[in-house]
Design an enzyme around this catalytic site. Structure first.
Site, PDB file in Angstrom:
ATOM      1  N   HIS A   1       0.826  -1.194   0.000  1.00 15.46           N
ATOM      2  CA  HIS A   1       0.000   0.000   0.000  1.00 15.46           C
ATOM      3  C   HIS A   1       0.866   1.253   0.000  1.00 15.46           C
ATOM      4  O   HIS A   1       2.061   1.206   0.297  1.00 15.46           O
ATOM      5  CB  HIS A   1      -0.935   0.024   1.221  1.00 15.46           C
ATOM      6  CG  HIS A   1      -0.210   0.149   2.529  1.00 15.46           C
ATOM      7  ND1 HIS A   1       0.504  -0.886   3.101  1.00 15.46           N
ATOM      8  CD2 HIS A   1      -0.089   1.202   3.383  1.00 15.46           C
ATOM      9  CE1 HIS A   1       1.032  -0.496   4.241  1.00 15.46           C
ATOM     10  NE2 HIS A   1       0.692   0.776   4.434  1.00 15.46           N
TER      11      HIS A   1
ATOM     12  N   ASP B   1       0.656   5.020   1.888  1.00 17.31           N
ATOM     13  CA  ASP B   1      -0.019   5.477   3.108  1.00 17.31           C
ATOM     14  C   ASP B   1      -1.182   6.430   2.817  1.00 17.31           C
ATOM     15  O   ASP B   1      -1.040   7.418   2.083  1.00 17.31           O
ATOM     16  CB  ASP B   1       0.979   6.173   4.038  1.00 17.31           C
ATOM     17  CG  ASP B   1       1.817   5.175   4.829  1.00 17.31           C
ATOM     18  OD1 ASP B   1       1.373   4.029   4.985  1.00 17.31           O
ATOM     19  OD2 ASP B   1       2.918   5.557   5.287  1.00 17.31           O
TER      20      ASP B   1
ATOM     21  N   HIS C   1       4.714   0.209   0.081  1.00 16.58           N
ATOM     22  CA  HIS C   1       5.499  -0.548   1.054  1.00 16.58           C
ATOM     23  C   HIS C   1       4.658  -1.669   1.649  1.00 16.58           C
ATOM     24  O   HIS C   1       3.432  -1.713   1.497  1.00 16.58           O
ATOM     25  CB  HIS C   1       6.072   0.356   2.146  1.00 16.58           C
ATOM     26  CG  HIS C   1       5.052   1.158   2.888  1.00 16.58           C
ATOM     27  ND1 HIS C   1       4.445   2.280   2.373  1.00 16.58           N
ATOM     28  CD2 HIS C   1       4.514   0.991   4.133  1.00 16.58           C
ATOM     29  CE1 HIS C   1       3.587   2.772   3.247  1.00 16.58           C
ATOM     30  NE2 HIS C   1       3.599   2.007   4.327  1.00 16.58           N
TER      31      HIS C   1
ATOM     32  N   ARG D   1       5.631   6.473  13.470  1.00 18.52           N
ATOM     33  CA  ARG D   1       5.487   7.078  12.147  1.00 18.52           C
ATOM     34  C   ARG D   1       5.086   8.541  12.269  1.00 18.52           C
ATOM     35  O   ARG D   1       4.182   8.882  13.026  1.00 18.52           O
ATOM     36  CB  ARG D   1       4.425   6.327  11.345  1.00 18.52           C
ATOM     37  CG  ARG D   1       4.292   6.789   9.903  1.00 18.52           C
ATOM     38  CD  ARG D   1       3.252   5.974   9.165  1.00 18.52           C
ATOM     39  NE  ARG D   1       1.928   6.596   9.220  1.00 18.52           N
ATOM     40  CZ  ARG D   1       0.832   6.056   8.689  1.00 18.52           C
ATOM     41  NH1 ARG D   1       0.896   4.873   8.090  1.00 18.52           N
ATOM     42  NH2 ARG D   1      -0.319   6.684   8.762  1.00 18.52           N
TER      43      ARG D   1
END
Length: 302
Positions: free
Chosen positions: A102, A104, A257, A272
């Site tokens: 995907h 983000d 990723h 994150r």
């Protein structure tokens, strides 16, 4: 005589990924160094910084040098007391829930431009992050497939198909899914996105795609599988092995990723922080369109 380390870029693979040495990201970057990092990110798409012990404030300070920050996530809770820091932990996003390729937060109209991940707890084996260069994937397409992709738009949603069938969802996974989908978002994005800095074209797809505009879900599934096969070609992927005090940043506008569940349920925790991005633009200059959901609390208006 100066003892400052010499800045250098060490490629990890031929198509994506590089380690940056001689840059201390725990301190503010001067303009030449920031330009060096930006140019390296444009070229290599994903950068690794070793020996970078950053707390949440330090990670936010580094990321904010690249642009305004988003909040942690449109629906998922942040680290307590740090509304711009998202915990990415084995007990939160571990297992099959994180096991899909995907980009983000593509289910909102203006997804993040850059994602930073800082290691907090690293398992003794496994737990890597795979990152793919979607510009290289687009260049790999045969001309007929490239023409097909150029004309497609995709609907992205956070109410996506998890990697495990519903009957195998335990209570913890059901709770995570309920939080993730507590507000539904749908956005139409061009399948081929033009990068706002470099002008490169990349495949803008991933696991949040539910269907292509004008096509059924069955037709969409087959085409998505075909196009994604170019994104996940081994030559387009770098495998980042985590170690303590490491930061990875990748260009969320032109990568996908994947976090494989290969660490035997051991503790794994990253944090994150994401830099706000622009509304994606296709090759015809048309901008992405929000269908459902107001994400103004997540990212600045563009």
């Amino acid at each position: 005589m100066s003892t400052a380390p010499i800045r250098d870029i060490r490629k990890i693979t031929g198509r994506i990924g590089a380690e940056v040495v001689g840059v201390d990201i725990t301190a503010p970057l001067d303009e030449p160094t920031l330009r060096f990092v930006r140019e390296a990110l444009d070229e290599h798409k994903a950068l690794v910084f070793r020996g970078a012990p950053l707390d949440g404030e330090g990670q936010q300070r580094f990321a904010a040098q690249l642009g305004e920050l988003t909040t942690a996530h449109p629906t998922v809770a942040s680290v307590e007391g740090a509304p711009r820091v998202l915990p990415v932990a084995s007990e939160t996003f571990g297992g099959s829930a994180a096991n899909h390729w995907h980009t983000d937060v593509t289910f909102v109209q203006a997804p993040p431009a850059y994602t930073t991940l800082s290691s907090k707890v690293v398992p003794p084996h496994g737990g890597e992050t795979l990152i793919s260069n979607t510009a290289a994937a687009y260049r790999d397409l045969p001309e007929p497939l490239r023409r097909l992709a150029d004309g497609l738009w995709a609907v992205h949603t956070n109410d996506y198909d998890y990697a495990t069938p519903p009957e195998e969802h335990d209570d913890a996974l059901k709770e995570r899914r309920a939080e993730f989908t507590s507000q539904t978002f749908e956005t139409e994005h061009p399948v081929v996105r033009v990068h706002p800095r470099t002008g490169e074209r990349g495949l803008y797809l991933g696991g949040f795609v539910s269907r292509f505009v004008g096509l059924s879900k069955t037709e969409s599934r087959d085409i998505l599988r075909l196009l994604q096969s170019y994104v996940t070609r081994p030559e387009n992927v770098v495998r980042v092995v985590w170690e303590p005090d490491q930061l990875v940043i990748f260009d969320n506008q032109i990568t996908q990723h994947y976090a494989p569940d290969n660490y035997d349920g051991l503790p794994r925790r990253l944090e994150r922080v994401t830099v706000a991005g622009e509304v994606p633009v296709g090759i015809d200059g048309e901008r992405s369109r929000s269908i459902t959901g107001d994400a103004s609390h997540y990212a600045p208006a563009v």
